[in-house]
Design a protein around this motif. Structure first.
Motif: not given
Length: 100
Positions: A32, A10, A34
């Motif tokens: 949020q 992130t 990834e």
């Protein structure tokens, strides 16, 4: 026993003085993160430490995991492990490591 590592990435976070279970759980659920890596044990190297924070989970299971599972399934698995286990949470620079 199978060893697994899951790494999320992130944007750079301002970590609290003490990173606790509540903080890690909130990160998982905020949406949020990834997914950067899922597999057996990996060497963790944050090449963009000024720009990114890594959230690294290490854990063992009795059976092999399906590494092609959906991100929602991964989040559910990690949430259950966090809730039912005794996680050891540590930080290094901007990165967070969770041993389950």
């Amino acid at each position: 026993m199978y060893k697994h590592t899951i790494i999320f990435k992130t944007g750079q976070l301002l970590l609290p003085e003490k990173t606790d279970l509540h903080f890690v759980t909130d990160l998982l659920h905020v949406g949020q993160l990834e997914l950067d890596y899922i597999g057996s044990t990996a060497t963790v190297n944050n090449k963009n430490a000024e720009e990114a924070t890594l959230l690294v989970f290490h854990f063992n299971t009795d059976q092999q995991l399906d590494y092609s599972m959906q991100e929602s399934e991964i989040n559910h698995l990690l949430s259950e492990l966090l809730k039912n286990g005794n996680p050891k949470i540590s930080t290094s620079g901007n990165d967070i490591k969770v041993d389950l």
